[in-house]
Structure formats: C-alpha cells, structure tokens
Design an enzyme around this catalytic site. Structure first.
Site, PDB file in Angstrom:
ATOM      1  N   HIS A 185       0.858  -1.185   0.000  1.00  0.00           N
ATOM      2  CA  HIS A 185       0.000   0.000   0.000  1.00  0.00           C
ATOM      3  C   HIS A 185       0.894   1.234   0.000  1.00  0.00           C
ATOM      4  CE1 HIS A 185      -3.745  -2.066   1.965  1.00  0.00           C
ATOM      5  NE2 HIS A 185      -3.225  -2.781   0.973  1.00  0.00           N
ATOM      6  N   GLU A 231       0.994   3.867   1.829  1.00  0.00           N
ATOM      7  CA  GLU A 231       1.511   4.265   3.146  1.00  0.00           C
ATOM      8  C   GLU A 231       2.694   3.395   3.564  1.00  0.00           C
ATOM      9  OE1 GLU A 231      -3.070   4.265   3.704  1.00  0.00           O
ATOM     10  OE2 GLU A 231      -1.623   3.377   2.329  1.00  0.00           O
ATOM     11  N   CYS A 284      -6.032   1.677   5.957  1.00  0.00           N
ATOM     12  CA  CYS A 284      -6.627   0.432   6.450  1.00  0.00           C
ATOM     13  C   CYS A 284      -5.994   0.098   7.806  1.00  0.00           C
ATOM     14  CB  CYS A 284      -6.383  -0.697   5.445  1.00  0.00           C
ATOM     15  SG  CYS A 284      -4.648  -1.202   5.322  1.00  0.00           S
ATOM     16  N   CYS A 336      -2.163  -0.414   7.615  1.00  0.00           N
ATOM     17  CA  CYS A 336      -1.415   0.833   7.471  1.00  0.00           C
ATOM     18  C   CYS A 336      -1.482   1.678   8.737  1.00  0.00           C
ATOM     19  CB  CYS A 336      -1.914   1.601   6.264  1.00  0.00           C
ATOM     20  SG  CYS A 336      -1.521   0.764   4.692  1.00  0.00           S
TER      21      CYS A 336
END
Length: 146
Positions: free
Chosen positions: A47, A49, A77, A80
């Site tokens: 992801h 992040e 999420c 993260c």
C-alpha cells in the site's frame, strides 16, 4: 496533499488502485512518496503508506519517524494504521474516508484501541473531493471493462 494526489494519479495510470502517500519531515522536506503497487509487486502489503514508510525509514536509517507527517489520499486500512503507529508518525492527514476498509475512523479504529502504543494527530477530509473522484473513476472504468 497535492503531491499525494499526484502519486495516486500515477498509481491509477499503472492500473493500481489510485492511492498516494507522502511523508514530510519536521523541516517540511518530503522524505518519501509512493503510490499503491500491490499488483505490480505481487505484494498485498504494498500500500502507498507502507511503501512511503519503508522508504523514509531506509533513507533516515531509523524505524521511527518521530515528528513526521503523513499525507495519504484514502483513509488508511488497519494494516497501514498499525504501521503508522509503529513508526511513531506525528500527524496523519487523509483525504477520502474508506467505509469499506478504513482502519482509522471506520472499521477497526486502530488508534482507539488501548493496545495502540502511539496515536498520531489525525486530520481528515483534506482534498477529499479529488481523491474520491479518482477512486470512483478508477472503479467505474474497471466495472466497464469486465
């Protein structure tokens, strides 16, 4: 947030879900930027992040990003959000809410748990309209091509 939106647009152009993240040092310097790369890297943890946190930590030679700000185009999420807490990021700015998979204001609400050892300041809704438009257009195009 503009740089994070640039990263989101680039991710979308690569066929990734258009989410971008930028990490900013206390000096105001951008130390890392990334867009989603889960498909490209065949990595469900890639992801925006996570990639930005990894890059910043590597550049700084530290597992902690004390005093740093993270700008991301979609509510992080749970995975993260946990990484944000572990990295000790000072402030989280995110654009669009994620009712389906969010882990900050939705769903798991990671920072609200007593097991969370660090809670950043959280600011939401910054650039939300543009981030939401990118996501809606991306998923509408995918539905149209299936």
């Amino acid at each position: 947030m503009d740089r994070a939106l640039d990263e989101a647009r680039a991710a979308g152009a690569r066929g990734e879900v258009p989410v971008g993240a930028v990490l900013v040092a206390p000096s105001g310097e951008i130390v890392a930027r990334a867009g989603n790369r889960t498909r490209e890297l065949n990595d469900p943890t890639a992801h925006a992040e996570i990639l930005a946190i990894r890059a910043a930590c590597a550049a700084l030679g530290s597992e902690r990003l004390v005093g740093h700000d993270l700008y991301v185009t979609l509510e992080p999420c749970a995975m993260c959000a946990s990484a944000i807490a572990a990295a000790r990021i000072a402030r989280l700015y995110y654009a669009a809410d994620d009712p389906k998979s969010g882990g900050v204001a939705q769903g798991a609400r990671v920072f609200a748990h007593p097991q969370c050892h660090h809670v950043p300041e959280v600011y939401d809704g910054i650039g939300a309209r543009e981030a939401e438009a990118l996501l809606k257009a991306f998923f509408a195009a995918r539905r149209g091509s299936e």
